[in-house]
Design a protein around this motif. Sequence first.
Motif, short mmCIF file in Angstrom:
data_model
loop_
_atom_site.label_atom_id
_atom_site.label_comp_id
_atom_site.label_asym_id
_atom_site.label_seq_id
_atom_site.Cartn_x
_atom_site.Cartn_y
_atom_site.Cartn_z
N ALA A 46 3.50 -23.98 10.59
CA ALA A 46 3.69 -23.85 12.05
C ALA A 46 2.69 -22.85 12.66
O ALA A 46 2.48 -22.86 13.87
CB ALA A 46 5.11 -23.42 12.36
N TYR A 47 2.06 -22.02 11.83
CA TYR A 47 1.04 -21.12 12.34
C TYR A 47 -0.20 -21.94 12.69
O TYR A 47 -0.54 -22.87 11.98
CB TYR A 47 0.67 -20.05 11.31
N PHE A 48 -0.88 -21.57 13.76
CA PHE A 48 -2.10 -22.29 14.16
C PHE A 48 -3.12 -22.25 13.02
O PHE A 48 -3.77 -23.23 12.72
CB PHE A 48 -2.68 -21.67 15.44
N ALA A 52 -7.76 -16.02 6.45
CA ALA A 52 -7.57 -14.67 5.90
C ALA A 52 -8.00 -13.55 6.83
O ALA A 52 -7.51 -12.43 6.71
CB ALA A 52 -8.32 -14.54 4.57
N ASP A 53 -8.88 -13.84 7.79
CA ASP A 53 -9.35 -12.80 8.72
C ASP A 53 -8.77 -12.99 10.12
O ASP A 53 -9.28 -12.42 11.08
CB ASP A 53 -10.87 -12.75 8.76
N SER A 54 -7.69 -13.76 10.24
CA SER A 54 -7.07 -14.01 11.55
C SER A 54 -5.88 -13.08 11.77
O SER A 54 -5.32 -12.51 10.83
CB SER A 54 -6.59 -15.46 11.64
N ALA A 55 -5.48 -12.95 13.02
CA ALA A 55 -4.28 -12.16 13.33
C ALA A 55 -3.03 -12.89 12.87
O ALA A 55 -2.05 -12.25 12.46
CB ALA A 55 -4.22 -11.90 14.84
N GLU A 56 -3.05 -14.21 12.90
CA GLU A 56 -1.86 -14.97 12.54
C GLU A 56 -1.48 -14.85 11.07
O GLU A 56 -0.30 -14.91 10.72
CB GLU A 56 -2.03 -16.45 12.90
N LEU A 58 -1.44 -12.26 9.42
CA LEU A 58 -0.64 -11.05 9.27
C LEU A 58 0.83 -11.32 9.59
O LEU A 58 1.72 -10.71 9.00
CB LEU A 58 -1.21 -9.93 10.13
N LEU A 59 1.07 -12.25 10.50
CA LEU A 59 2.45 -12.67 10.77
C LEU A 59 3.03 -13.41 9.57
O LEU A 59 4.18 -13.19 9.18
CB LEU A 59 2.50 -13.55 12.02
N ALA A 60 2.21 -14.26 8.96
CA ALA A 60 2.64 -14.96 7.76
C ALA A 60 2.90 -13.97 6.63
O ALA A 60 3.89 -14.09 5.90
CB ALA A 60 1.59 -15.99 7.34
N ARG A 61 2.02 -12.98 6.49
CA ARG A 61 2.21 -11.94 5.47
C ARG A 61 3.56 -11.26 5.65
O ARG A 61 4.33 -11.11 4.69
CB ARG A 61 1.10 -10.89 5.57
N ASP A 62 3.87 -10.86 6.88
CA ASP A 62 5.13 -10.16 7.13
C ASP A 62 6.33 -11.04 6.79
O ASP A 62 7.31 -10.57 6.21
CB ASP A 62 5.22 -9.71 8.59
N TRP A 63 6.25 -12.32 7.13
CA TRP A 63 7.35 -13.24 6.83
C TRP A 63 7.51 -13.41 5.32
O TRP A 63 8.63 -13.37 4.79
CB TRP A 63 7.11 -14.60 7.51
N LEU A 64 6.39 -13.55 4.62
CA LEU A 64 6.45 -13.73 3.17
C LEU A 64 6.96 -12.48 2.46
O LEU A 64 7.77 -12.58 1.52
CB LEU A 64 5.07 -14.13 2.64
#
Length: 170
Positions: A46-48, A52-56, A58-64
């Motif tokens: 669902a992330y755009f 690895a160098d995107s802001a999004e 980091l959202l995936a990292r936090d969720w994982l």
Amino acid sequence: IPSTGFVVPAGNDGIQALVSADSRITPLVAQVDGTNIENTVDVLSAYFTRRADSAEILLARDWLVAQLEAIDGLTVTTETFNPAYAPNIVAELPGTTHPERVVIVGAHYDSINLAGSELIAPGADDNASGVGGVLEVARILSQAEFDNTIRFVLFSAEELGLIGSVAHAI
């Protein structure tokens, strides 16, 4: 094939062998829930982008990290190897007899669109599905004890040249 074993592919001699399944593992395998894997794929894709160098990413990292921290028995850390990229995510289930021996179960959580970094890159099959598998294996194996340490690693910057896995291996 009996449910208590599996067939090993034929070797050079053309002979197949029936290998007994480990009685400790069979009940764990029975717990695999495809819905859990599908849910992970749905969230990550669902992330755009998860470049690895995107802001999004980091959202995936936090969720994982939150998903892994919710699993009892795991110690979860992140591993920054280059500040330009999201870190690797590392969760460990310590071994009881030989904790210095480490078995790695891994997948990469970044995605990329080779047509351009500004284009959508949901990465459902590259590699949200692999990440879903790792999370499911971590959930199940955390219920048991093993002689060796099991390390679950979600690598970053793999799509940019295997950067995260190389950094982890060094």
